[in-house]
Design a protein around this motif. Structure first.
Motif, PDB file in Angstrom:
ATOM      1  N   LYS A  86      12.873 -15.770  11.805  1.00  0.00           N
ATOM      2  CA  LYS A  86      12.583 -14.764  12.836  1.00  0.00           C
ATOM      3  C   LYS A  86      12.460 -13.375  12.220  1.00  0.00           C
ATOM      4  O   LYS A  86      11.606 -12.573  12.627  1.00  0.00           O
ATOM      5  N   ILE A  87      13.311 -13.083  11.225  1.00  0.00           N
ATOM      6  CA  ILE A  87      13.237 -11.793  10.542  1.00  0.00           C
ATOM      7  C   ILE A  87      11.941 -11.700   9.738  1.00  0.00           C
ATOM      8  O   ILE A  87      11.264 -10.666   9.735  1.00  0.00           O
ATOM      9  N   GLU A  88      11.579 -12.792   9.080  1.00  0.00           N
ATOM     10  CA  GLU A  88      10.357 -12.812   8.270  1.00  0.00           C
ATOM     11  C   GLU A  88       9.117 -12.586   9.120  1.00  0.00           C
ATOM     12  O   GLU A  88       8.240 -11.776   8.765  1.00  0.00           O
ATOM     13  N   ILE A  89       9.011 -13.281  10.234  1.00  0.00           N
ATOM     14  CA  ILE A  89       7.846 -13.145  11.104  1.00  0.00           C
ATOM     15  C   ILE A  89       7.758 -11.726  11.663  1.00  0.00           C
ATOM     16  O   ILE A  89       6.678 -11.136  11.756  1.00  0.00           O
ATOM     17  N   SER A  90       8.913 -11.156  12.010  1.00  0.00           N
ATOM     18  CA  SER A  90       8.946  -9.791  12.531  1.00  0.00           C
ATOM     19  C   SER A  90       8.494  -8.791  11.464  1.00  0.00           C
ATOM     20  O   SER A  90       7.676  -7.902  11.733  1.00  0.00           O
ATOM     21  N   LEU A  91       9.035  -8.923  10.248  1.00  0.00           N
ATOM     22  CA  LEU A  91       8.653  -8.010   9.172  1.00  0.00           C
ATOM     23  C   LEU A  91       7.161  -8.110   8.883  1.00  0.00           C
ATOM     24  O   LEU A  91       6.476  -7.097   8.713  1.00  0.00           O
ATOM     25  N   ARG A  92       6.656  -9.324   8.825  1.00  0.00           N
ATOM     26  CA  ARG A  92       5.229  -9.528   8.571  1.00  0.00           C
ATOM     27  C   ARG A  92       4.391  -8.825   9.645  1.00  0.00           C
ATOM     28  O   ARG A  92       3.408  -8.142   9.343  1.00  0.00           O
ATOM     29  N   THR A  93       4.797  -8.990  10.896  1.00  0.00           N
ATOM     30  CA  THR A  93       4.079  -8.384  12.019  1.00  0.00           C
ATOM     31  C   THR A  93       4.071  -6.867  11.908  1.00  0.00           C
ATOM     32  O   THR A  93       3.032  -6.222  12.099  1.00  0.00           O
ATOM     33  N   LYS A  94       5.228  -6.275  11.597  1.00  0.00           N
ATOM     34  CA  LYS A  94       5.340  -4.816  11.534  1.00  0.00           C
ATOM     35  C   LYS A  94       4.557  -4.239  10.357  1.00  0.00           C
ATOM     36  O   LYS A  94       3.909  -3.184  10.486  1.00  0.00           O
ATOM     37  N   LEU A  95       4.608  -4.897   9.213  1.00  0.00           N
ATOM     38  CA  LEU A  95       3.837  -4.426   8.064  1.00  0.00           C
ATOM     39  C   LEU A  95       2.347  -4.443   8.377  1.00  0.00           C
ATOM     40  O   LEU A  95       1.629  -3.465   8.114  1.00  0.00           O
ATOM     41  N   ILE A  96       1.884  -5.549   8.917  1.00  0.00           N
ATOM     42  CA  ILE A  96       0.463  -5.675   9.242  1.00  0.00           C
ATOM     43  C   ILE A  96       0.050  -4.607  10.262  1.00  0.00           C
ATOM     44  O   ILE A  96      -0.947  -3.898  10.080  1.00  0.00           O
ATOM     45  N   TYR A  97       0.819  -4.470  11.309  1.00  0.00           N
ATOM     46  CA  TYR A  97       0.459  -3.565  12.409  1.00  0.00           C
ATOM     47  C   TYR A  97       0.498  -2.097  11.987  1.00  0.00           C
ATOM     48  O   TYR A  97      -0.497  -1.370  12.092  1.00  0.00           O
ATOM     49  N   HIS A  98       1.643  -1.643  11.507  1.00  0.00           N
ATOM     50  CA  HIS A  98       1.813  -0.218  11.230  1.00  0.00           C
ATOM     51  C   HIS A  98       0.960   0.258  10.064  1.00  0.00           C
ATOM     52  O   HIS A  98       0.322   1.313  10.146  1.00  0.00           O
ATOM     53  N   LEU A  99       0.942  -0.489   8.960  1.00  0.00           N
ATOM     54  CA  LEU A  99       0.180  -0.043   7.788  1.00  0.00           C
ATOM     55  C   LEU A  99      -1.319  -0.133   8.029  1.00  0.00           C
ATOM     56  O   LEU A  99      -2.085   0.728   7.569  1.00  0.00           O
ATOM     57  N   SER A 100      -1.767  -1.146   8.754  1.00  0.00           N
ATOM     58  CA  SER A 100      -3.203  -1.283   9.029  1.00  0.00           C
ATOM     59  C   SER A 100      -3.691  -0.155   9.925  1.00  0.00           C
ATOM     60  O   SER A 100      -4.839   0.296   9.802  1.00  0.00           O
ATOM     61  N   HIS A 101      -2.814   0.323  10.824  1.00  0.00           N
ATOM     62  CA  HIS A 101      -3.196   1.442  11.683  1.00  0.00           C
ATOM     63  C   HIS A 101      -3.083   2.776  10.958  1.00  0.00           C
ATOM     64  O   HIS A 101      -3.902   3.678  11.172  1.00  0.00           O
ATOM     65  N   GLU A 102      -2.073   2.909  10.116  1.00  0.00           N
ATOM     66  CA  GLU A 102      -1.919   4.178   9.394  1.00  0.00           C
ATOM     67  C   GLU A 102      -3.008   4.355   8.344  1.00  0.00           C
ATOM     68  O   GLU A 102      -3.474   5.483   8.109  1.00  0.00           O
ATOM     69  N   TYR A 103      -3.426   3.254   7.722  1.00  0.00           N
ATOM     70  CA  TYR A 103      -4.443   3.336   6.669  1.00  0.00           C
ATOM     71  C   TYR A 103      -5.649   2.472   7.046  1.00  0.00           C
ATOM     72  O   TYR A 103      -6.547   2.923   7.730  1.00  0.00           O
ATOM     73  N   ASN A 104      -5.670   1.228   6.607  1.00  0.00           N
ATOM     74  CA  ASN A 104      -6.755   0.304   6.955  1.00  0.00           C
ATOM     75  C   ASN A 104      -6.263  -1.108   6.679  1.00  0.00           C
ATOM     76  O   ASN A 104      -5.177  -1.298   6.125  1.00  0.00           O
ATOM     77  N   PRO A 105      -7.019  -2.133   7.061  1.00  0.00           N
ATOM     78  CA  PRO A 105      -6.559  -3.518   6.901  1.00  0.00           C
ATOM     79  C   PRO A 105      -6.373  -3.979   5.458  1.00  0.00           C
ATOM     80  O   PRO A 105      -5.880  -5.080   5.229  1.00  0.00           O
ATOM     81  N   TRP A 106      -6.771  -3.154   4.486  1.00  0.00           N
ATOM     82  CA  TRP A 106      -6.608  -3.526   3.075  1.00  0.00           C
ATOM     83  C   TRP A 106      -5.619  -2.593   2.364  1.00  0.00           C
ATOM     84  O   TRP A 106      -5.669  -2.422   1.158  1.00  0.00           O
ATOM     85  N   TRP A 107      -4.704  -2.049   3.127  1.00  0.00           N
ATOM     86  CA  TRP A 107      -3.712  -1.109   2.581  1.00  0.00           C
ATOM     87  C   TRP A 107      -2.906  -1.713   1.430  1.00  0.00           C
ATOM     88  O   TRP A 107      -2.519  -1.015   0.508  1.00  0.00           O
ATOM     89  N   PHE A 108      -2.677  -3.036   1.493  1.00  0.00           N
ATOM     90  CA  PHE A 108      -1.829  -3.683   0.481  1.00  0.00           C
ATOM     91  C   PHE A 108      -2.514  -3.762  -0.879  1.00  0.00           C
ATOM     92  O   PHE A 108      -1.879  -4.124  -1.875  1.00  0.00           O
ATOM     93  N   GLN A 109      -3.814  -3.441  -0.935  1.00  0.00           N
ATOM     94  CA  GLN A 109      -4.542  -3.377  -2.203  1.00  0.00           C
ATOM     95  C   GLN A 109      -4.712  -1.944  -2.701  1.00  0.00           C
ATOM     96  O   GLN A 109      -5.311  -1.729  -3.761  1.00  0.00           O
ATOM     97  N   ASN A 110      -4.187  -0.987  -1.957  1.00  0.00           N
ATOM     98  CA  ASN A 110      -4.352   0.427  -2.280  1.00  0.00           C
ATOM     99  C   ASN A 110      -3.205   0.882  -3.188  1.00  0.00           C
ATOM    100  O   ASN A 110      -2.093   1.135  -2.722  1.00  0.00           O
ATOM    101  N   PHE A 111      -3.478   0.994  -4.463  1.00  0.00           N
ATOM    102  CA  PHE A 111      -2.434   1.348  -5.434  1.00  0.00           C
ATOM    103  C   PHE A 111      -1.861   2.740  -5.193  1.00  0.00           C
ATOM    104  O   PHE A 111      -0.744   3.028  -5.632  1.00  0.00           O
ATOM    105  N   ASP A 112      -2.585   3.588  -4.493  1.00  0.00           N
ATOM    106  CA  ASP A 112      -2.097   4.945  -4.229  1.00  0.00           C
ATOM    107  C   ASP A 112      -0.897   4.949  -3.276  1.00  0.00           C
ATOM    108  O   ASP A 112      -0.177   5.942  -3.197  1.00  0.00           O
ATOM    109  N   LEU A 113      -0.674   3.846  -2.578  1.00  0.00           N
ATOM    110  CA  LEU A 113       0.419   3.789  -1.600  1.00  0.00           C
ATOM    111  C   LEU A 113       1.715   3.254  -2.189  1.00  0.00           C
ATOM    112  O   LEU A 113       2.749   3.268  -1.514  1.00  0.00           O
TER     113      LEU A 113
END
Length: 298
Positions: A86-113
């Protein structure tokens, strides 16, 4: 040079008895030893030995108590695996949602972050391997329909395939200037980014122990989770002093779960295990006998 030879199950039983372990016929010792290795069970009877050099057992040590400890540990791991999911699914959801909105859907490939580029390279390599191995239709169709796009699939596709360990590393590696890092911590009641990374890393390690059927009862765990000085929600008054014991990690899981699943029954399920296995000493997990009376666990 190591010269020990293997023992037959009968020889294993005789050796245990000669060292003072009480084994009754109804204990079905031969049956258990044929399905659970002598070496694995040794992790549970080790604490019953008064002489750990010569492996002599304390008076009244019983084989059936060894099996009870083993079974308790197994059921505890099943419980924790469910909680961590339950913690894992929640964390995954929050990372996807917040970072994709703050930056873009490929934020996890952005070395500047990210703070540590080498660590990110390792995380992305692990993710790439998971995407290559997956049988998920959504990923296969994405690569089929977007052959010219050399990026990973967007976060909501890619990060659904990655492990809790990789997710915790992504979060911890984010620069502190990334707003979503604090946002996620606040939504979990963890105030800011200072504390949450160590919590997630410790939970990821425990998840790995559970997944690989390693002992967690009476185990000194690696890591040193940073504890909140003044948590905004229910916590424990008797703050654990032994961060290497499981209890502090259980408290962290319960604290996070209370933000994720209102009215969860973690407390009752954990207490039911101790009721079912009365020979298990909560102190072996770093717990006090009255742990259930703490506000966090009520």
């Amino acid at each position: 040079m190591f010269e020990k030879l293997p023992f037959s199950i009968r020889e294993q039983i005789e050796r245990l008895q000669s060292r003072g372990l009480l084994i009754a016929p109804e204990d079905e010792a031969a049956h258990y030893l044929s399905h659970i290795s002598y070496y694995r069970l040794g992790e549970y009877w080790y604490s019953m030995q008064s002489d750990k050099v010569n492996h002599i057992f304390k008076e009244n040590s019983r084989f059936k108590d060894v099996i009870a400890l083993y079974q308790f540990d197994g059921e505890l791991k099943i419980l924790l695996f469910d909680i961590i999911e339950k913690i894992e699914i929640s964390l995954r959801t929050k990372l996807i949602y917040h970072l994709s909105h703050e930056y873009n859907p490929w934020w996890f490939q952005n070395f500047d972050l990210f703070t540590d580029s080498k660590a990110l390279v390792k995380t992305l390599a692990s993710l790439e391997g998971e995407l290559e191995r997956t049988k998920e239709t959504t990923i296969k169709n994405h690569f089929k329909n977007h052959k010219d796009d050399l990026r990973f699939p967007p976060a909501w596709k890619s990060l659904e395939q990655t492990s809790f360990g990789s997710l915790s590393k992504l979060y911890g590696n984010l620069k502190n200037t990334v707003k979503s890092k604090d946002t996620i911590a606040k939504e979990y009641g963890v105030v800011n980014h200072t504390f949450l990374p160590s919590w997630l890393q410790s939970i990821a390690q425990i998840r790995n122990y559970c997944a690989h059927h390693s002992r967690i009862w009476n185990k000194n765990l690696p890591g040193n989770p940073k504890l909140l000085p003044n948590p905004p929600f229910n916590w424990v008054e008797d703050v654990p002093k032994q961060n290497e014991k499981l209890y502090v990690h259980l408290c962290i899981m319960k604290y996070l779960l209370d933000r994720i699943q209102l009215g969860n029954n973690f407390s009752n399920r954990l207490n039911a295990l101790f009721v079912k296995y009365p020979n298990v000493d909560p102190n072996a997990l770093g717990m006090k006998s009255n742990w259930y009376d703490e506000n966090l666990w009520k």
